[in-house]
Design a protein around this motif. Structure first.
Motif, PDB file in Angstrom:
ATOM      1  N   THR A  54     -67.836 -31.974 157.587  1.00  0.00           N
ATOM      2  CA  THR A  54     -68.487 -31.377 158.750  1.00  0.00           C
ATOM      3  C   THR A  54     -67.513 -31.214 159.908  1.00  0.00           C
ATOM      4  O   THR A  54     -67.528 -30.213 160.623  1.00  0.00           O
ATOM      5  CB  THR A  54     -69.688 -32.247 159.178  1.00  0.00           C
ATOM      6  OG1 THR A  54     -70.679 -32.184 158.165  1.00  0.00           O
ATOM      7  CG2 THR A  54     -70.276 -31.746 160.488  1.00  0.00           C
ATOM      8  N   ARG A  55     -66.639 -32.185 160.086  1.00  0.00           N
ATOM      9  CA  ARG A  55     -65.714 -32.132 161.225  1.00  0.00           C
ATOM     10  C   ARG A  55     -64.674 -31.029 161.062  1.00  0.00           C
ATOM     11  O   ARG A  55     -64.390 -30.295 162.004  1.00  0.00           O
ATOM     12  CB  ARG A  55     -65.004 -33.475 161.388  1.00  0.00           C
ATOM     13  CG  ARG A  55     -63.955 -33.485 162.503  1.00  0.00           C
ATOM     14  CD  ARG A  55     -63.368 -34.875 162.708  1.00  0.00           C
ATOM     15  NE  ARG A  55     -64.402 -35.817 163.131  1.00  0.00           N
ATOM     16  CZ  ARG A  55     -64.153 -37.101 163.386  1.00  0.00           C
ATOM     17  NH1 ARG A  55     -62.915 -37.573 163.263  1.00  0.00           N
ATOM     18  NH2 ARG A  55     -65.131 -37.899 163.765  1.00  0.00           N
ATOM     19  N   TYR A  56     -64.126 -30.876 159.867  1.00  0.00           N
ATOM     20  CA  TYR A  56     -63.016 -29.946 159.682  1.00  0.00           C
ATOM     21  C   TYR A  56     -63.373 -28.682 158.897  1.00  0.00           C
ATOM     22  O   TYR A  56     -62.587 -27.729 158.878  1.00  0.00           O
ATOM     23  CB  TYR A  56     -61.845 -30.661 158.992  1.00  0.00           C
ATOM     24  CG  TYR A  56     -61.328 -31.839 159.786  1.00  0.00           C
ATOM     25  CD1 TYR A  56     -60.640 -31.637 160.986  1.00  0.00           C
ATOM     26  CD2 TYR A  56     -61.544 -33.146 159.355  1.00  0.00           C
ATOM     27  CE1 TYR A  56     -60.174 -32.724 161.729  1.00  0.00           C
ATOM     28  CE2 TYR A  56     -61.079 -34.233 160.088  1.00  0.00           C
ATOM     29  CZ  TYR A  56     -60.393 -34.010 161.276  1.00  0.00           C
ATOM     30  OH  TYR A  56     -59.946 -35.079 162.000  1.00  0.00           O
ATOM     31  N   GLY A  57     -64.510 -28.651 158.242  1.00  0.00           N
ATOM     32  CA  GLY A  57     -64.922 -27.446 157.513  1.00  0.00           C
ATOM     33  C   GLY A  57     -64.239 -27.254 156.175  1.00  0.00           C
ATOM     34  O   GLY A  57     -64.518 -26.283 155.476  1.00  0.00           O
ATOM     35  N   ALA A  58     -63.342 -28.149 155.779  1.00  0.00           N
ATOM     36  CA  ALA A  58     -62.653 -28.052 154.486  1.00  0.00           C
ATOM     37  C   ALA A  58     -63.312 -29.009 153.505  1.00  0.00           C
ATOM     38  O   ALA A  58     -63.742 -30.102 153.871  1.00  0.00           O
ATOM     39  CB  ALA A  58     -61.176 -28.398 154.644  1.00  0.00           C
ATOM     40  N   TRP A  59     -63.396 -28.599 152.223  1.00  0.00           N
ATOM     41  CA  TRP A  59     -64.095 -29.425 151.246  1.00  0.00           C
ATOM     42  C   TRP A  59     -63.332 -29.644 149.939  1.00  0.00           C
ATOM     43  O   TRP A  59     -63.558 -30.627 149.243  1.00  0.00           O
ATOM     44  CB  TRP A  59     -65.456 -28.801 150.900  1.00  0.00           C
ATOM     45  CG  TRP A  59     -65.406 -27.320 150.611  1.00  0.00           C
ATOM     46  CD1 TRP A  59     -65.654 -26.319 151.502  1.00  0.00           C
ATOM     47  CD2 TRP A  59     -65.093 -26.686 149.369  1.00  0.00           C
ATOM     48  NE1 TRP A  59     -65.518 -25.090 150.899  1.00  0.00           N
ATOM     49  CE2 TRP A  59     -65.181 -25.279 149.577  1.00  0.00           C
ATOM     50  CE3 TRP A  59     -64.758 -27.141 148.102  1.00  0.00           C
ATOM     51  CZ2 TRP A  59     -64.927 -24.349 148.566  1.00  0.00           C
ATOM     52  CZ3 TRP A  59     -64.510 -26.225 147.093  1.00  0.00           C
ATOM     53  CH2 TRP A  59     -64.594 -24.848 147.340  1.00  0.00           C
ATOM     54  N   LYS A  60     -62.400 -28.773 149.595  1.00  0.00           N
ATOM     55  CA  LYS A  60     -61.781 -28.859 148.279  1.00  0.00           C
ATOM     56  C   LYS A  60     -60.966 -30.136 148.099  1.00  0.00           C
ATOM     57  O   LYS A  60     -60.951 -30.737 147.017  1.00  0.00           O
ATOM     58  CB  LYS A  60     -60.905 -27.628 148.034  1.00  0.00           C
ATOM     59  CG  LYS A  60     -60.276 -27.640 146.640  1.00  0.00           C
ATOM     60  CD  LYS A  60     -59.511 -26.357 146.349  1.00  0.00           C
ATOM     61  CE  LYS A  60     -58.864 -26.414 144.971  1.00  0.00           C
ATOM     62  NZ  LYS A  60     -58.145 -25.166 144.644  1.00  0.00           N
TER      63      LYS A  60
END
Length: 628
Positions: free
Chosen positions: A336-342
């Motif tokens: 949620t904080r950084y928007g990256a998930w991979k």
């Protein structure tokens, strides 16, 4: 899509608006997960009291998983057509009735049948929870709430075995392992009625693909029945075995044909044209095999290979549950904080593979507990970082109207993998335990004492003489290590699928940008495909500027590099950015709209983005444009 900055008060209000309706939903999910874990430590006692066999031990688990798996895509499709709140309530009701009947069962066959009913309710809760969260929370915010969801699941997994162990060792008896969920389900219904409110889109053209639903359930069930029963109730090459295989494959092939022609397919075929959906589905399948197939037998390992009580077995599995809780919560907050998930999916895949590999090499009936604890912690961290975030990756790429089908498809394949894992690895465990116990007894000259452990029944260690008891414990320890060893390469396949995923930053809207059609668009549509090195540049950002350099609109390309944006007629500048590779074009947009396809060149630092006029064809570079 333009970004806006919200005040702390607005952020707090938004969280309250989300958390209040989410309360009842998470409570319902807690009840469903609790039902599957609370019996894990009680199963050896249950099967001992009811005279069940090792094969029936597997089926008490597999029956619920099978029903949950087969019903998941159907629940998801219904959520796209009808009231999501009503469907959640129906799922809880089915689960509640199933739990009551399980507690009243007087034979293993009855228990297995009532577990099917429980599984139908669990399938609804599992599928609908994902769908409802997607309907009220944007993908960018969803990482945090997926973390809450995983934390609730971890709490249920923690509390389930512990509570089940305490109940089965108490005067209440194992039947209360089923009864205890009934009041919790009733409370969840009340809380849900008061807190969950989701607007339902009224549709007059609703149709249900009954044939597709039947074919999916029948095809999956036939193959899972074959995996569970072959080699025990009939030979691997018997007519029954061949019939189940051929029948399952034919039914699933017919499913594809029916789904391609259905008006409202249960699993829309177009979903599998999306790279993210395909890879996340493959990863979920193998994560399900590794997760369910390897961990469902841990309680049996601690009780039958290490001599622990049901309560002790619950405490001994805490490292795995702690890993799940930690990884899901932390990963959700960071996403949620950084928007990256991979990166979190990759880390989870690595940890899961490492944990299963370690378990396959060290687990035995005599290995020091800290080595088993390390194995479980690695598996828990891997599962916590992967299972919910694979769903999130898919939800980020599909429109809200297809969210139910897409979410339940990923969940379906995870459950399918779990069902196959429990059935297949359960058969492996029964085979290894049987053959190794027989060999051990023969080598020790104790073949005459095989009565208490013959016939494939789950033994009661307390009633076995010491020499036989030691052989049985060693057999279960060795068989458990074999299960982990088989599951490890499947987790590695999941990791390969995760590595192939193309990360698309999480969007800040509930739904994808609208795709207006000819005649109902609010203005001209600038659309096209952004590519880099010939491949779709998923997540590329397009910014449109007017003649004075002021921003008039922006959007983000989907996973296939497609974008659409309503703009005004006239000359505008378009600026594309993707992974440090910019491009810019000056175009004139007519009233009927414009298609602009862009190929991004590598940014070697020697050139700046050039402005190219579409109305001068000889000057075009890397641009394919046409009206429409």
């Amino acid at each position: 899509m333009t970004s806006t900055t919200r005040s702390p008060e607005e952020i707090a209000a938004r969280r309250r608006d989300v958390l209040l309706p989410l309360t009842g939903l998470l409570m319902a999910l807690f009840v469903g997960v609790l039902s599957s874990t609370i019996v894990s430590n009680a199963l050896p006692r249950i099967l001992g009291d009811l005279g069940g066999t090792q094969a029936e031990y597997t089926w008490v688990v597999s029956a619920a998983l099978l029903a949950m798996t087969a019903s998941t895509p159907i629940w998801g499709k219904l959520a796209d057509l009808y009231s999501k709140k009503l469907l959640v309530q129906v799922a809880i009701g089915i689960f509640l009735v199933g739990s009551l009947l399980c507690g009243l069962a007087v034979s293993t066959s009855q228990l297995i049948g009532f577990r099917v009913l429980q599984g139908l309710g669990m399938g609804g809760l599992q599928a609908l929870t994902q769908v409802v969260i997607a309907a009220i929370i944007t993908p960018r915010e969803r990482g945090r709430y997926m973390g809450y969801l995983s934390a609730i699941m971890s709490l249920a997994v923690v509390g389930g075995p512990l509570l089940g162990g305490v109940i089965v060792d108490s005067p209440l008896g194992w039947r209360w392992c089923f009864f205890v969920g009934v009041p919790l389900a009733a409370i969840a219904l009340v809380v849900l009625q008061r807190t969950l409110n989701i607007p339902t889109e009224k549709r007059d053209d609703v149709t249900i693909d009954y044939l597709g639903a039947f074919l999916i359930a029948a095809g999956v069930s036939a193959l899972l029945l074959w995996m569970s029963l072959a080699g025990k109730q009939f030979a691997w090459t018997s007519p029954t075995s061949i019939g189940l295989i051929v029948g399952g494959i034919v039914l699933l092939a017919l499913t594809v044909v029916v789904e391609r022609r259905a008006k409202e397919p249960v699993v829309p075929p177009f979903l599998f044209r999306d790279r993210t959906v395909v890879l996340a589905t493959i990863a979920s399948l193998f994560v399900g095999v590794a997760m369910f197939g390897s961990t469902i037998f841990l309680s049996q390992y601690f009780q039958l290979a290490r001599g622990a009580t049901a309560t002790e077995a619950g405490f001994l599995t805490l490292p795995m549950i702690g890993g799940m809780f930690l990884a899901s919560t932390v990963a959700g907050q960071l996403i949620t904080r950084y928007g990256a998930w991979k990166r979190y999916l990759v880390a989870g895949g690595v940890l899961l593979t490492a944990g299963l590999t370690l378990g396959g090499t060290v687990i035995s009936s005599t290995v020091p507990y800290w080595q088993v604890a390390l194995t479980m912690a690695l598996i828990g961290l891997g599962v916590g970082a992967t299972q919910q975030n694979l769903v999130l990756a898919v939800q980020n790429t599909v429109a809200l109207r297809h969210m139910g089908s897409a979410s339940s498809t990923v969940t379906f394949f995870r459950s399918l993998g779990g069902s196959a894992g429990v059935a297949g690895l359960g058969a492996l465990l029964a085979s290894v335990v049987g053959s190794r116990t027989a060999t051990g007894l023969a080598d020790a000259g104790l073949a005459d004492g095989a009565g208490p452990v013959s016939g494939g029944q789950v033994p009661n260690l307390a009633t076995l003489p010491e020499p036989v008891r030691a052989i049985v414990m060693e057999s279960y320890g060795h068989a458990t290590s074999m299960i982990f060893l088989v599951a490890a390469p499947l987790a590695f396949l999941a990791l390969l699928a995760i590595l192939a995923l193309r990360e698309v930053p999480l969007r800040d809207t509930i739904d994808l940008p609208a795709e207006p059609t000819h005649g109902d668009a609010p203005g001209p549509v600038l659309h096209g495909v952004v590519r880099a090195d010939g491949a779709p540049a998923g997540g590329a950002v397009l910014t449109v500027l007017d003649g004075h350099g002021a921003e008039v609109g922006s959007t983000r390309a989907d996973a296939d590099g497609r974008y659409r944006l309503c703009v005004a007629t006239g000359t505008v500048s378009t600026v594309y950015r993707w992974e440090g590779r910019p491009a810019a074009h000056r175009v004139t947009v007519p009233q009927e709209g414009l298609r602009l396809d862009v190929d991004l060149e590598p940014d070697d630092g020697r050139h700046r983005p050039e402005i190219v006029s579409v109305i001068d064809p000889p000057a075009r570079k890397n641009v394919g444009a046409d009206h429409g």
